[in-house]
Write a protein that holds these residues in place. Structure first.
Motif, PDB file in Angstrom:
ATOM      1  N   MET A 156       0.782  -1.276  -0.491  1.00 29.92           N
ATOM      2  CA  MET A 156       0.434  -0.666   0.072  1.00 29.92           C
ATOM      3  C   MET A 156       0.779   1.426   0.024  1.00 29.92           C
ATOM      4  O   MET A 156       0.837   2.573  -0.761  1.00 29.92           O
ATOM      5  N   ASP A 157       2.524   1.118   1.067  1.00 31.19           N
ATOM      6  CA  ASP A 157       2.731   2.426   0.707  1.00 31.19           C
ATOM      7  C   ASP A 157       3.191   2.611  -0.696  1.00 31.19           C
ATOM      8  O   ASP A 157       3.587   3.845  -1.062  1.00 31.19           O
ATOM      9  N   GLU A 158       3.771   1.659  -1.385  1.00 36.27           N
ATOM     10  CA  GLU A 158       4.264   2.403  -3.119  1.00 36.27           C
ATOM     11  C   GLU A 158       2.784   2.618  -3.677  1.00 36.27           C
ATOM     12  O   GLU A 158       3.433   3.617  -4.430  1.00 36.27           O
ATOM     13  N   PHE A 159       1.232   1.698  -3.147  1.00 41.60           N
ATOM     14  CA  PHE A 159       0.174   2.770  -4.158  1.00 41.60           C
ATOM     15  C   PHE A 159       0.393   3.817  -4.237  1.00 41.60           C
ATOM     16  O   PHE A 159       0.167   5.597  -5.078  1.00 41.60           O
ATOM     17  N   PHE A 160       0.686   4.235  -2.606  1.00 40.98           N
ATOM     18  CA  PHE A 160       0.268   6.369  -1.967  1.00 40.98           C
ATOM     19  C   PHE A 160       2.213   6.897  -2.987  1.00 40.98           C
ATOM     20  O   PHE A 160       1.441   8.085  -2.184  1.00 40.98           O
ATOM     21  N   HIS A 161       2.784   6.656  -2.907  1.00 36.16           N
ATOM     22  CA  HIS A 161       4.142   7.072  -3.775  1.00 36.16           C
ATOM     23  C   HIS A 161       3.811   7.311  -5.131  1.00 36.16           C
ATOM     24  O   HIS A 161       4.706   7.872  -5.980  1.00 36.16           O
ATOM     25  N   PHE A 162       2.615   6.398  -5.937  1.00 36.97           N
ATOM     26  CA  PHE A 162       3.005   6.483  -7.341  1.00 36.97           C
ATOM     27  C   PHE A 162       1.973   7.979  -7.598  1.00 36.97           C
ATOM     28  O   PHE A 162       1.166   8.478  -7.192  1.00 36.97           O
ATOM     29  N   GLU A 163       2.418   8.845  -8.146  1.00 41.22           N
ATOM     30  CA  GLU A 163       2.514   9.550  -9.001  1.00 41.22           C
ATOM     31  C   GLU A 163       1.891   9.717 -10.288  1.00 41.22           C
ATOM     32  O   GLU A 163       2.657   9.078 -11.784  1.00 41.22           O
ATOM     33  N   MET A 164       0.435  10.241 -10.912  1.00 40.26           N
ATOM     34  CA  MET A 164      -0.204   9.614 -12.301  1.00 40.26           C
ATOM     35  C   MET A 164       0.785  11.033 -12.955  1.00 40.26           C
ATOM     36  O   MET A 164       0.604  12.267 -12.858  1.00 40.26           O
ATOM     37  N   PRO A 165       1.484  10.699 -14.114  1.00 41.21           N
ATOM     38  CA  PRO A 165       2.084  12.150 -14.883  1.00 41.21           C
ATOM     39  C   PRO A 165       1.134  12.836 -15.513  1.00 41.21           C
ATOM     40  O   PRO A 165       0.252  12.646 -15.921  1.00 41.21           O
ATOM     41  N   SER A 166       1.724  14.635 -15.272  1.00 35.55           N
ATOM     42  CA  SER A 166       0.497  15.549 -15.926  1.00 35.55           C
ATOM     43  C   SER A 166       0.409  15.200 -16.677  1.00 35.55           C
ATOM     44  O   SER A 166      -1.187  15.655 -17.163  1.00 35.55           O
ATOM     45  N   ASP A 167       1.262  14.469 -18.094  1.00 34.78           N
ATOM     46  CA  ASP A 167       0.438  14.624 -19.465  1.00 34.78           C
ATOM     47  C   ASP A 167      -0.642  13.240 -19.106  1.00 34.78           C
ATOM     48  O   ASP A 167      -0.967  13.707 -20.707  1.00 34.78           O
ATOM     49  N   ALA A 168      -0.606  11.999 -18.994  1.00 35.30           N
ATOM     50  CA  ALA A 168      -1.808  11.740 -18.489  1.00 35.30           C
ATOM     51  C   ALA A 168      -3.181  11.839 -18.663  1.00 35.30           C
ATOM     52  O   ALA A 168      -4.468  11.693 -18.292  1.00 35.30           O
ATOM     53  N   ILE A 169      -3.036  13.282 -18.072  1.00 35.65           N
ATOM     54  CA  ILE A 169      -4.314  13.936 -17.159  1.00 35.65           C
ATOM     55  C   ILE A 169      -4.778  14.746 -17.911  1.00 35.65           C
ATOM     56  O   ILE A 169      -4.761  15.581 -18.627  1.00 35.65           O
ATOM     57  N   ALA A 170      -6.419  14.602 -18.162  1.00 38.73           N
ATOM     58  CA  ALA A 170      -6.886  15.140 -19.293  1.00 38.73           C
ATOM     59  C   ALA A 170      -8.167  16.015 -18.731  1.00 38.73           C
ATOM     60  O   ALA A 170      -8.118  15.817 -17.575  1.00 38.73           O
ATOM     61  N   HIS A 171      -7.665  17.690 -18.668  1.00 42.40           N
ATOM     62  CA  HIS A 171      -8.752  18.506 -17.699  1.00 42.40           C
ATOM     63  C   HIS A 171      -9.527  19.682 -19.369  1.00 42.40           C
ATOM     64  O   HIS A 171      -8.830  19.897 -20.155  1.00 42.40           O
ATOM     65  N   TYR A 172     -10.764  20.046 -19.027  1.00 43.82           N
ATOM     66  CA  TYR A 172     -11.284  21.187 -19.533  1.00 43.82           C
ATOM     67  C   TYR A 172     -12.092  21.740 -18.583  1.00 43.82           C
ATOM     68  O   TYR A 172     -12.697  21.023 -17.746  1.00 43.82           O
ATOM     69  N   PRO A 173     -12.370  23.009 -18.840  1.00 43.97           N
ATOM     70  CA  PRO A 173     -12.949  24.132 -18.122  1.00 43.97           C
ATOM     71  C   PRO A 173     -14.838  23.172 -18.656  1.00 43.97           C
ATOM     72  O   PRO A 173     -14.981  23.411 -19.650  1.00 43.97           O
ATOM     73  N   VAL A 174     -15.767  23.688 -17.227  1.00 46.84           N
ATOM     74  CA  VAL A 174     -16.753  23.086 -17.633  1.00 46.84           C
ATOM     75  C   VAL A 174     -17.604  24.472 -17.189  1.00 46.84           C
ATOM     76  O   VAL A 174     -17.238  25.549 -16.219  1.00 46.84           O
ATOM     77  N   TYR A 175     -18.940  25.174 -17.585  1.00 50.62           N
ATOM     78  CA  TYR A 175     -19.880  26.179 -16.914  1.00 50.62           C
ATOM     79  C   TYR A 175     -20.309  26.367 -15.220  1.00 50.62           C
ATOM     80  O   TYR A 175     -19.793  27.250 -14.459  1.00 50.62           O
ATOM     81  N   SER A 176     -20.651  25.070 -14.426  1.00 49.94           N
ATOM     82  CA  SER A 176     -20.549  25.341 -13.350  1.00 49.94           C
ATOM     83  C   SER A 176     -21.200  23.812 -12.470  1.00 49.94           C
ATOM     84  O   SER A 176     -22.234  22.803 -14.038  1.00 49.94           O
ATOM     85  N   ILE A 177     -20.733  23.859 -11.789  1.00 50.82           N
ATOM     86  CA  ILE A 177     -21.634  22.028 -11.265  1.00 50.82           C
ATOM     87  C   ILE A 177     -21.962  22.290 -10.208  1.00 50.82           C
ATOM     88  O   ILE A 177     -22.730  21.151  -9.046  1.00 50.82           O
ATOM     89  N   ARG A 178     -22.185  22.930  -9.098  1.00 53.36           N
ATOM     90  CA  ARG A 178     -23.174  23.110  -7.861  1.00 53.36           C
ATOM     91  C   ARG A 178     -23.583  23.898  -7.962  1.00 53.36           C
ATOM     92  O   ARG A 178     -24.972  23.905  -7.215  1.00 53.36           O
ATOM     93  N   SER A 179     -24.339  24.793  -9.311  1.00 53.54           N
ATOM     94  CA  SER A 179     -24.838  26.342  -9.414  1.00 53.54           C
ATOM     95  C   SER A 179     -26.752  25.579  -8.966  1.00 53.54           C
ATOM     96  O   SER A 179     -27.169  24.455 -10.102  1.00 53.54           O
ATOM     97  N   ARG A 180     -27.633  26.147  -8.181  1.00 53.38           N
ATOM     98  CA  ARG A 180     -28.896  25.660  -8.556  1.00 53.38           C
ATOM     99  C   ARG A 180     -29.503  26.285  -9.836  1.00 53.38           C
ATOM    100  O   ARG A 180     -30.574  26.300  -9.543  1.00 53.38           O
ATOM    101  N   LYS A 181     -29.033  27.332 -10.492  1.00 57.15           N
ATOM    102  CA  LYS A 181     -30.162  28.175 -10.873  1.00 57.15           C
ATOM    103  C   LYS A 181     -30.233  27.395 -12.220  1.00 57.15           C
ATOM    104  O   LYS A 181     -28.756  26.273 -12.362  1.00 57.15           O
ATOM    105  N   PRO A 182     -31.038  27.620 -12.626  1.00 54.83           N
ATOM    106  CA  PRO A 182     -30.735  26.770 -14.570  1.00 54.83           C
ATOM    107  C   PRO A 182     -29.372  27.624 -14.883  1.00 54.83           C
ATOM    108  O   PRO A 182     -29.452  28.798 -14.739  1.00 54.83           O
ATOM    109  N   LYS A 183     -29.123  26.170 -15.727  1.00 54.05           N
ATOM    110  CA  LYS A 183     -28.160  26.756 -16.931  1.00 54.05           C
ATOM    111  C   LYS A 183     -28.620  27.131 -18.158  1.00 54.05           C
ATOM    112  O   LYS A 183     -29.844  27.301 -18.425  1.00 54.05           O
ATOM    113  N   PRO A 184     -28.139  28.313 -18.599  1.00 53.76           N
ATOM    114  CA  PRO A 184     -28.241  29.152 -19.775  1.00 53.76           C
ATOM    115  C   PRO A 184     -29.085  27.788 -20.971  1.00 53.76           C
ATOM    116  O   PRO A 184     -27.882  27.592 -20.664  1.00 53.76           O
TER     117      PRO A 184
END
Length: 179
Positions: free
Chosen positions: A120-148
């Motif tokens: 388990m200690d080996e698991f905790f030291h594993f770091e996913m490389p930055s280039d293996a992570i995909a990301h993009y901005p989204v509009y909102s995830i918490r608002s109760r207001k209706p989305k446009p």
């Protein structure tokens, strides 16, 4: 962490499970924006993946009937963020944290009965490389207001040219007028 036998974590360390996800959401503080910008974060090339977790099942008493029932809960394993996640998760009490993203092989090994404390200690030291992570901005995830109209909750959202791209802290410079 592994050697601290007084922690609650130590008592439930063998109650390992995997949380199936298609991604997570994280907020990024951006200079010039009133609110933090939400991002959808996933692993490159994977439509779905698993995040390691620990679970517990406790016996509770219904306060009205006195009957016993089981209550299950889980906690996602997190770690210090890699470079990309530090850029995204850059504010708040738990800034620079990220889920313990794993490769498919390591995900499967997480739930093996034979997994010991040293493993388990080996698991905790594993770091996913930055280039293996995909990301993009989204509009909102918490608002109760209706989305446009036309906004899909977890789809890419264009916040405009003021939103910096990964690797640059400042937004792109405005083009100077030629006239």
């Amino acid at each position: 962490m592994i050697g601290d036998k007084k922690t609650y974590w130590y008592r439930i360390r063998n109650n390992r499970c995997l949380i199936p996800v298609t991604g997570i959401y994280e907020y990024r503080e951006v200079k010039g924006f009133k609110n933090k910008i939400p991002y959808h974060v996933s692993l490159e090339g994977r439509k779905g993946f698993y995040v390691p977790a620990l679970y517990q099942v406790s016996q509770e008493v219904d306060q009205h009937s006195g009957e016993l029932y089981n209550l299950a809960s889980f906690t996602m394993i997190t770690r210090h963020a890699n470079e990309k996640m530090q850029w995204i998760h850059n504010a708040g009490d738990n800034k620079h944290r990220m889920p313990l993203f794993l490769t498919p092989e390591i995900e499967h090994a997480w739930v093996l009965d034979a997994l010991g404390d040293d493993d388990m200690d080996e698991f905790f030291h594993f770091e996913m490389p930055s280039d293996a992570i995909a990301h993009y901005p989204v509009y909102s995830i918490r608002s109760r207001k209706p989305k446009p109209e036309g906004i899909i909750p977890d789809a890419y959202y264009d916040w405009g040219t003021k939103l910096p791209v990964y690797g640059r802290e400042e937004p792109p410079a405005e083009q100077a007028s030629l006239f």
